[in-house]
Design a protein around this motif. Structure first.
Motif, mmCIF file in Angstrom:
data_model
loop_
_atom_site.group_PDB
_atom_site.id
_atom_site.type_symbol
_atom_site.label_atom_id
_atom_site.label_comp_id
_atom_site.label_asym_id
_atom_site.label_seq_id
_atom_site.Cartn_x
_atom_site.Cartn_y
_atom_site.Cartn_z
ATOM 1 N N LEU A 99 32.105 36.574 50.181
ATOM 2 C CA LEU A 99 31.124 37.563 49.728
ATOM 3 C C LEU A 99 31.563 38.984 50.063
ATOM 4 O O LEU A 99 31.384 39.907 49.253
ATOM 5 C CB LEU A 99 29.766 37.276 50.362
ATOM 6 C CG LEU A 99 28.991 36.067 49.817
ATOM 7 C CD1 LEU A 99 27.790 35.761 50.702
ATOM 8 C CD2 LEU A 99 28.549 36.314 48.379
ATOM 9 N N ILE A 100 32.136 39.162 51.253
ATOM 10 C CA ILE A 100 32.587 40.499 51.659
ATOM 11 C C ILE A 100 33.793 40.946 50.826
ATOM 12 O O ILE A 100 33.940 42.137 50.510
ATOM 13 C CB ILE A 100 32.929 40.499 53.168
ATOM 14 C CG1 ILE A 100 31.650 40.250 53.991
ATOM 15 C CG2 ILE A 100 33.572 41.813 53.582
ATOM 16 C CD1 ILE A 100 31.895 40.045 55.465
ATOM 17 N N LEU A 101 34.628 39.997 50.453
ATOM 18 C CA LEU A 101 35.824 40.337 49.681
ATOM 19 C C LEU A 101 35.502 40.703 48.228
ATOM 20 O O LEU A 101 36.293 41.400 47.580
ATOM 21 C CB LEU A 101 36.813 39.168 49.689
ATOM 22 C CG LEU A 101 37.597 38.951 50.986
ATOM 23 C CD1 LEU A 101 38.452 37.699 50.875
ATOM 24 C CD2 LEU A 101 38.464 40.173 51.306
ATOM 25 N N ILE A 102 34.374 40.240 47.703
ATOM 26 C CA ILE A 102 34.058 40.482 46.289
ATOM 27 C C ILE A 102 34.051 41.970 45.937
ATOM 28 O O ILE A 102 34.755 42.392 45.005
ATOM 29 C CB ILE A 102 32.725 39.805 45.901
ATOM 30 C CG1 ILE A 102 32.939 38.291 45.755
ATOM 31 C CG2 ILE A 102 32.171 40.386 44.598
ATOM 32 C CD1 ILE A 102 31.671 37.516 45.466
ATOM 33 N N PRO A 103 33.288 42.838 46.647
ATOM 34 C CA PRO A 103 33.328 44.263 46.279
ATOM 35 C C PRO A 103 34.673 44.914 46.556
ATOM 36 O O PRO A 103 35.081 45.839 45.838
ATOM 37 C CB PRO A 103 32.212 44.881 47.136
ATOM 38 C CG PRO A 103 32.019 43.926 48.261
ATOM 39 C CD PRO A 103 32.304 42.573 47.713
ATOM 40 N N ILE A 104 35.378 44.431 47.594
ATOM 41 C CA ILE A 104 36.694 44.997 47.898
ATOM 42 C C ILE A 104 37.678 44.683 46.786
ATOM 43 O O ILE A 104 38.445 45.545 46.345
ATOM 44 C CB ILE A 104 37.203 44.453 49.255
ATOM 45 C CG1 ILE A 104 36.280 44.925 50.386
ATOM 46 C CG2 ILE A 104 38.638 44.899 49.518
ATOM 47 C CD1 ILE A 104 36.584 44.307 51.732
ATOM 48 N N LEU A 105 37.648 43.441 46.308
ATOM 49 C CA LEU A 105 38.517 43.065 45.196
ATOM 50 C C LEU A 105 38.146 43.822 43.922
ATOM 51 O O LEU A 105 39.025 44.230 43.148
ATOM 52 C CB LEU A 105 38.440 41.554 44.959
ATOM 53 C CG LEU A 105 39.075 40.667 46.022
ATOM 54 C CD1 LEU A 105 38.792 39.196 45.712
ATOM 55 C CD2 LEU A 105 40.576 40.912 46.101
ATOM 56 N N GLN A 165 40.084 47.764 40.160
ATOM 57 C CA GLN A 165 39.784 48.967 39.382
ATOM 58 C C GLN A 165 40.776 50.079 39.729
ATOM 59 O O GLN A 165 41.186 50.853 38.852
ATOM 60 C CB GLN A 165 38.358 49.433 39.637
ATOM 61 C CG GLN A 165 37.931 50.560 38.706
ATOM 62 C CD GLN A 165 36.441 50.817 38.758
ATOM 63 O OE1 GLN A 165 35.735 50.250 39.579
ATOM 64 N NE2 GLN A 165 35.962 51.680 37.884
ATOM 65 N N LEU A 166 41.170 50.152 41.002
ATOM 66 C CA LEU A 166 42.173 51.141 41.399
ATOM 67 C C LEU A 166 43.512 50.870 40.716
ATOM 68 O O LEU A 166 44.177 51.797 40.234
ATOM 69 C CB LEU A 166 42.346 51.121 42.917
ATOM 70 C CG LEU A 166 43.385 52.096 43.487
ATOM 71 C CD1 LEU A 166 43.005 53.534 43.180
ATOM 72 C CD2 LEU A 166 43.541 51.896 44.995
ATOM 73 N N MET A 196 36.166 56.513 41.557
ATOM 74 C CA MET A 196 35.499 55.417 40.868
ATOM 75 C C MET A 196 35.660 54.073 41.598
ATOM 76 O O MET A 196 34.678 53.342 41.761
ATOM 77 C CB MET A 196 36.002 55.309 39.425
ATOM 78 C CG MET A 196 35.593 56.473 38.539
ATOM 79 S SD MET A 196 33.803 56.706 38.473
ATOM 80 C CE MET A 196 33.318 55.186 37.649
ATOM 81 N N PRO A 197 36.862 53.706 42.056
ATOM 82 C CA PRO A 197 36.973 52.457 42.813
ATOM 83 C C PRO A 197 36.132 52.459 44.095
ATOM 84 O O PRO A 197 35.545 51.432 44.463
ATOM 85 C CB PRO A 197 38.472 52.362 43.133
ATOM 86 C CG PRO A 197 39.132 53.128 42.046
ATOM 87 C CD PRO A 197 38.196 54.263 41.752
ATOM 88 N N LEU A 198 36.062 53.621 44.754
ATOM 89 C CA LEU A 198 35.246 53.699 45.964
ATOM 90 C C LEU A 198 33.765 53.498 45.639
ATOM 91 O O LEU A 198 33.036 52.826 46.388
ATOM 92 C CB LEU A 198 35.456 55.050 46.657
ATOM 93 C CG LEU A 198 36.819 55.250 47.341
ATOM 94 C CD1 LEU A 198 36.944 56.665 47.870
ATOM 95 C CD2 LEU A 198 36.997 54.242 48.478
ATOM 96 N N MET A 199 33.329 54.059 44.512
ATOM 97 C CA MET A 199 31.943 53.851 44.083
ATOM 98 C C MET A 199 31.702 52.383 43.743
ATOM 99 O O MET A 199 30.630 51.836 44.039
ATOM 100 C CB MET A 199 31.634 54.735 42.873
ATOM 101 C CG MET A 199 31.539 56.218 43.190
ATOM 102 S SD MET A 199 31.138 57.210 41.733
ATOM 103 C CE MET A 199 29.530 56.553 41.307
ATOM 104 N N TRP A 228 32.370 42.479 37.831
ATOM 105 C CA TRP A 228 33.209 43.656 37.992
ATOM 106 C C TRP A 228 34.679 43.257 38.193
ATOM 107 O O TRP A 228 35.580 43.873 37.640
ATOM 108 C CB TRP A 228 32.740 44.489 39.180
ATOM 109 C CG TRP A 228 32.663 45.958 38.881
ATOM 110 C CD1 TRP A 228 33.543 46.684 38.142
ATOM 111 C CD2 TRP A 228 31.655 46.860 39.303
ATOM 112 N NE1 TRP A 228 33.160 47.997 38.078
ATOM 113 C CE2 TRP A 228 32.002 48.131 38.787
ATOM 114 C CE3 TRP A 228 30.510 46.730 40.073
ATOM 115 C CZ2 TRP A 228 31.235 49.263 39.025
ATOM 116 C CZ3 TRP A 228 29.746 47.852 40.302
ATOM 117 C CH2 TRP A 228 30.094 49.114 39.776
ATOM 118 N N ILE A 229 34.901 42.219 38.998
ATOM 119 C CA ILE A 229 36.277 41.739 39.213
ATOM 120 C C ILE A 229 36.864 41.221 37.902
ATOM 121 O O ILE A 229 37.989 41.569 37.525
ATOM 122 C CB ILE A 229 36.304 40.627 40.283
ATOM 123 C CG1 ILE A 229 35.959 41.214 41.659
ATOM 124 C CG2 ILE A 229 37.670 39.955 40.335
ATOM 125 C CD1 ILE A 229 35.788 40.164 42.739
#
Length: 380
Positions: A213-219, A224-225, A252-255, A271-272
């Motif tokens: 779950l934590i990796l999902i937004p990071i990925l 996106q980067l 944008m990737p940070l957002m 998003w991924i």
């Protein structure tokens, strides 16, 4: 009004997600397949936009020359730019419109995820509130699922998700006979896609589900980067515009990472998938259209060269024809001069001819060797 409009916008997207969920019985796979379907639907428009952007990139040198040449004359610069666009068959706005389309799709999908009863199953709000009362009567704690607004009970932000999960696990019998109801299974690769990754951070335990779950937004932010870096590499920007684009490339990737942490993980899965498929599509289309446009430019160059060669050949033929005409004119003049000279010579010779020397009156050959002018004169 806007909520009603948003509801109707969600209908086709909800139908797609529902179709894929019924086929796979997996919420995560349904979202991934939904992403693929949206990419395929948008592909013709994105192809047109990409082709135009590549053409714009390849003509950037000409654009910079015009900007430098007419730096002090904005009107003339705009006029020359427009001429260049028309010559190259490029519309500078063709890539802008389609770049905004993913945003309303994302908003619609968020509504479908957040409000599964009214925006995914398409059950009326009155029926949904009725199910809330039935769940409360069946012993479900609905305090976290509702909020009071203007003396009316409404669902909280993620209240519909909580109600679906509560009914599915505690009292599935209350939805018997409810048209359109689906007992949703939000589990995907051991993760609950209704949980926000930030909740996983706050309740961290060293388990695969929590780490996933934590990796999902990071990925999501990472892909996106990569997409932004690849796009910037193949579409370099100059000056202040380049600096602005570079800032957006990191912003944008940070957002995406921030939003991915505070919203349900299902949105992060979308998003991924969106970033991965967009990156693959970008790589393929960039290589394909660069090659195709280069071939078109080479063909145009060869056509221009052939046309130039043709004009040169025609020019040489015309020059040779003019030369031949001049030679023919010169030859005619020479013949005329020769004829005139011959005539003059003949006339000169005629002036001392035997005919004239021997003429007496009308008798051209009256005189001979023994001619005496007074031969027949009377003698005294």
């Amino acid at each position: 009004m806007f909520s009603t409009l948003g509801y109707y916008i969600c209908i086709p997207f909800a139908a797609l997600v529902k179709l894929f969920y019924n086929l796979t019985n997996s919420y995560g796979v349904a979202i991934i397949l939904f992403t693929v379907a949206i990419k395929l639907i948008m592909l013709p428009f994105q192809i047109k936009s990409k082709k135009s952007m590549i053409r714009m990139n390849r003509m950037s040198g000409k654009m910079q020359e015009i900007q430098k040449k007419y730096a002090n004359n904005q009107a003339k610069m705009n006029e020359e730019m427009q001429k260049l666009y028309e010559e190259e068959g490029v519309s500078p706005m063709s890539g802008c419109l389609w770049s905004f389309i993913p945003l309303p799709i994302l908003i619609a999908l968020y509504s479908i995820i957040r409000q599964p009863i009214t925006h995914f199953m398409m059950i009326s709000k009155e029926t949904a509130l009725g199910l809330l009362d039935k769940a409360a009567a069946a012993g479900v704690d609905i305090s976290a699922l509702t909020m009071t607004s203007k003396d009316t009970v409404q669902f909280s932000a993620y209240g519909q998700i909580g109600l679906v999960k509560a009914i599915t696990s505690q009292c599935p019998e209350i939805v018997e006979g409810v048209d359109g109801w689906i007992n949703l299974n939000y589990n995907f690769l051991g993760m609950d896609l209704t949980v926000t990754p930030w909740e996983a951070v706050k309740n961290f335990t060293f388990t695969a589900a929590i780490i996933g779950l934590i990796l999902i937004p990071i990925l999501a932010g990472g892909f996106q980067l990569l997409m932004s870096i690849y796009t910037m590499k193949n579409q370099p920007q100059q000056g202040a515009n380049g600096a602005s684009m570079k800032s957006m490339m990191y912003m944008m990737p940070l957002m995406s990472v921030y939003i991915g942490f505070i919203m349900p993980a299902a949105l992060g899965v979308y998003w991924i998938a969106q970033s991965v498929f967009s990156l693959i599509q970008e790589v393929i289309m960039t290589k394909f259209f660069n090659k195709k446009i280069e071939e078109e430019e080479n063909a145009r160059y060869e056509a221009r060269q052939a046309e130039r060669q043709k004009r040169m050949e025609e020019g040489r033929k015309q020059q040779a024809e003019r030369k031949n005409q001049e030679e023919r004119k010169q030859t005619l003049k020479e013949k005329q001069k020769a004829a005139q000279a011959a005539k003059a010579t003949k006339a000169a010779k005629a002036g001392i001819s035997t005919t004239e020397a021997g003429r007496v009156g009308n008798r051209p050959y009256a005189r001979g060797r023994a001619y005496k002018a007074d031969r027949y004169d009377e003698k005294e």
